[in-house]
Design an enzyme around this catalytic site. Structure first.
Site, short mmCIF file in Angstrom:
data_model
loop_
_atom_site.label_atom_id
_atom_site.label_comp_id
_atom_site.label_asym_id
_atom_site.label_seq_id
_atom_site.Cartn_x
_atom_site.Cartn_y
_atom_site.Cartn_z
N HIS A 130 0.87 -1.18 0.00
CA HIS A 130 0.00 0.00 0.00
C HIS A 130 0.91 1.23 0.00
O HIS A 130 2.01 1.19 0.54
CB HIS A 130 -0.83 -0.06 1.29
CG HIS A 130 -1.92 0.95 1.40
ND1 HIS A 130 -1.70 2.24 1.78
CD2 HIS A 130 -3.26 0.85 1.20
CE1 HIS A 130 -2.84 2.90 1.82
NE2 HIS A 130 -3.81 2.07 1.47
N ASP A 207 2.87 -4.85 7.97
CA ASP A 207 1.66 -4.03 7.82
C ASP A 207 0.48 -5.00 7.86
O ASP A 207 0.20 -5.70 6.89
CB ASP A 207 1.73 -3.28 6.48
CG ASP A 207 0.39 -2.62 6.13
OD1 ASP A 207 -0.59 -2.80 6.87
OD2 ASP A 207 0.34 -1.94 5.09
N GLN A 210 -4.66 -5.50 6.72
CA GLN A 210 -5.65 -6.38 6.09
C GLN A 210 -5.65 -7.79 6.66
O GLN A 210 -6.40 -8.64 6.18
CB GLN A 210 -5.40 -6.44 4.57
CG GLN A 210 -5.59 -5.12 3.86
CD GLN A 210 -7.04 -4.63 3.86
OE1 GLN A 210 -7.96 -5.37 4.16
NE2 GLN A 210 -7.23 -3.36 3.56
N LYS A 233 -10.61 -0.82 10.41
CA LYS A 233 -10.75 -1.98 9.51
C LYS A 233 -11.13 -3.23 10.29
O LYS A 233 -11.37 -4.28 9.72
CB LYS A 233 -9.45 -2.21 8.74
CG LYS A 233 -9.16 -1.10 7.71
CD LYS A 233 -7.98 -1.45 6.86
CE LYS A 233 -7.42 -0.24 6.15
NZ LYS A 233 -8.16 0.09 4.93
N CYS A 371 -4.70 2.56 -3.74
CA CYS A 371 -3.47 3.01 -3.06
C CYS A 371 -2.34 2.01 -3.25
O CYS A 371 -1.57 1.76 -2.30
CB CYS A 371 -3.70 3.27 -1.57
SG CYS A 371 -4.87 4.58 -1.27
N1 PMP Z 1 -1.89 -0.84 4.50
C1 PMP Z 1 -2.82 -1.60 3.92
C2 PMP Z 1 -2.47 -2.97 3.43
C3 PMP Z 1 -4.12 -1.10 3.76
O1 PMP Z 1 -5.05 -1.85 3.16
C4 PMP Z 1 -4.42 0.20 4.26
C5 PMP Z 1 -5.80 0.80 4.09
N2 PMP Z 1 -6.38 0.63 2.83
C6 PMP Z 1 -3.41 0.93 4.88
C7 PMP Z 1 -2.16 0.37 4.98
C8 PMP Z 1 -3.66 2.30 5.43
O2 PMP Z 1 -4.54 2.24 6.49
P1 PMP Z 1 -5.11 3.57 7.15
O3 PMP Z 1 -5.67 4.40 6.02
O4 PMP Z 1 -6.17 3.11 8.09
O5 PMP Z 1 -3.98 4.26 7.83
#
Ligand code: PMP
Length: 412
Positions: A130, A207, A210, A233, A371
């Site tokens: 991401h 990270d 997910q 999430k 993203c």
């Molecule tokens: N890493 C991953 C794998 C994600 O899916 C996301 C959110 N789509 C993020 C980081 C960022 O999370 P947040 O916007 O809650 O900070």
């Protein structure tokens, strides 16, 4: 409509009742919410925890000696204990509250970067990260002259582990990788990556944005050194997240931001810092958010990971089969070990059009680059449609998605 065929005992209708928003309609149709990888809906217990605290126990934490301040502090610190248990951490000193995964990763780039990374040191990322796990490291590269290396992804959406082995060198200090891809759904082999990193004296940052919402995540079993996730999430509120780190490493890292809460003693000449984890928590924390997050974790606990995982695996399998049967539809990410995400494109139809037309049918999916632009470049596309599932989704909703896609396809 296909009947719910349940290899498990989750009472979905009862669960759906826990989530007030699922009863609403959009455009006069029942909401079919399949955008859970972006954010999950909230059960009544989480919504209630937020309003209860503002109604009954609101006061700024840590500094007050009065009753309400102590009560709010107790709730906030109990939430830290709940998170500690949830991720299997050894100590509450290792649980740092942040605003979310993004802030946790920025904290790492800034603070771990300051403590451990010098010019020429290597940070290994993957092609499926991401942007939150790419851009903070690029900012650090500009400041520090570190090198970024990228593990490629295979056609089916796995990490190329032979390449990972080659890319990690004695100059590698940190490997930073998603546990589950938000686009491909691939579940990465974290223990293997940890072993590779540790063999070179490097650390592993996961990270887990997910993975934490879908499976039991235990930092000891994963053998990682740091782990980040977001409350929103995992059925919790927005604005709260977590960075877990090994205590001995966090001890060596300087504060991320300065301000109240993170200090021990301030003079104009010199300031000393609070002990862990407060050293990393400048300013008034989101103590209402932490309490509500704890109530989300308790909700998951009551249902149980085994049943949640079985239900979501069933939904993912069913969705993959139904969507794969649609002519011209390509699924991205076909690894056997896959999270509750199905990303796809239909030949000749832009993902934006798919998303817009499904929306009119009450079906919420996500379209765009998710993203993860470097990953979409790898698959030579600028946009994908993505359906992602949570514990309250049903096979009937996947039928609605598949039927909606068929309708849209016939329009082109
Ligand atoms: N890493 C991953 C794998 C994600 O899916 C996301 C959110 N789509 C993020 C980081 C960022 O999370 P947040 O916007 O809650 O900070």
């Amino acid at each position: 409509m296909v009947q719910e065929s349940t290899p498990h005992t989750l009472d979905i209708e009862a669960i759906r009742q826990d989530f007030p928003i699922l009863a609403r309609e959009v455009y006069g149709r029942p909401l079919v919410y399949l955008d859970n990888a972006a954010t999950t809906q909230k059960p009544q217990c989480v919504i209630g925890a937020i309003s209860e605290e503002y109604r009954n126990a609101n006061a700024n934490v840590h500094r007050g000696i009065h009753y309400l301040s102590r009560q709010a502090t107790d709730l906030h610190e109990a939430a830290r204990d709940a998170v500690r248990r949830f991720v299997g951490a050894a100590s509450r000193a290792e649980i740092v509250f942040t605003r979310g995964t993004t802030e946790s990763l920025n904290l790492m780039a800034t603070s771990y970067g300051e403590a451990f990374l010098r010019e020429g040191d290597e940070v290994v990322l993957t092609q499926m990260e991401h942007h939150s796990n790419i851009v903070p490291w690029q900012l650090l590269r500009q400041r520090r002259g570190i090198k970024l290396k990228v593990v490629p992804v295979t056609d089916s959406g796995a990490l190329d582990m032979a390449a990972a082995e080659r890319l990690m060198t004695p100059r590698t200090r940190l490997v930073s990788v998603c546990h589950v891809s938000n686009v491909l759904g691939t579940v990465n082999p974290i223990r293997k990556l940890a072993a590779m990193a540790h063999a070179r004296g490097a650390h592993l940052l996961v990270d887990a944005a997910q993975s934490v919402p879908h499976q039991s995540v235990d930092v000891r079993k994963l053998d990682c050194d740091f782990l980040a996730f977001s409350g929103h999430k995992v059925y919790g509120p927005t604005g709260i997240g977590v960075l877990w780190g090994r205590e001995d490493l966090l001890e060596k890292m300087p504060p991320y931001q300065g301000g109240g809460e993170m200090i021990s003693r301030v003079t104009f000449e010199r300031t000393t810092y609070e002990r862990l984890p407060y050293k990393f928590e400048a300013g008034t924390p989101d103590y209402v958010g932490s309490h509500a997050l704890a109530s989300a974790l308790a909700y998951i606990d009551r249902i149980g990971w085994e049943r949640i995982a079985a239900h979501e695996a069933d939904l993912t399998r069913y969705a993959s089969e139904r969507l794969a049967a649609i002519p011209g539809l390509r699924i991205y990410g076909t690894e056997a070990d896959k999270g509750a995400v199905v990303s796809f494109n239909i030949e000749g139809i832009h993902a934006m059009d798919l998303g817009t037309l499904l929306d009119r049918l009450g079906i919420a999916i996500r379209t765009g680059h998710h993203c993860a632009q470097p990953l979409l470049d790898r698959y030579e596309t600028e946009s994908m449609a993505r359906a992602s599932f949570a514990l309250y989704n049903t096979r009937a909703e996947i039928d609605a998605l598949a039927e909606g896609l068929e309708r849209v396809r016939k329009m082109f």
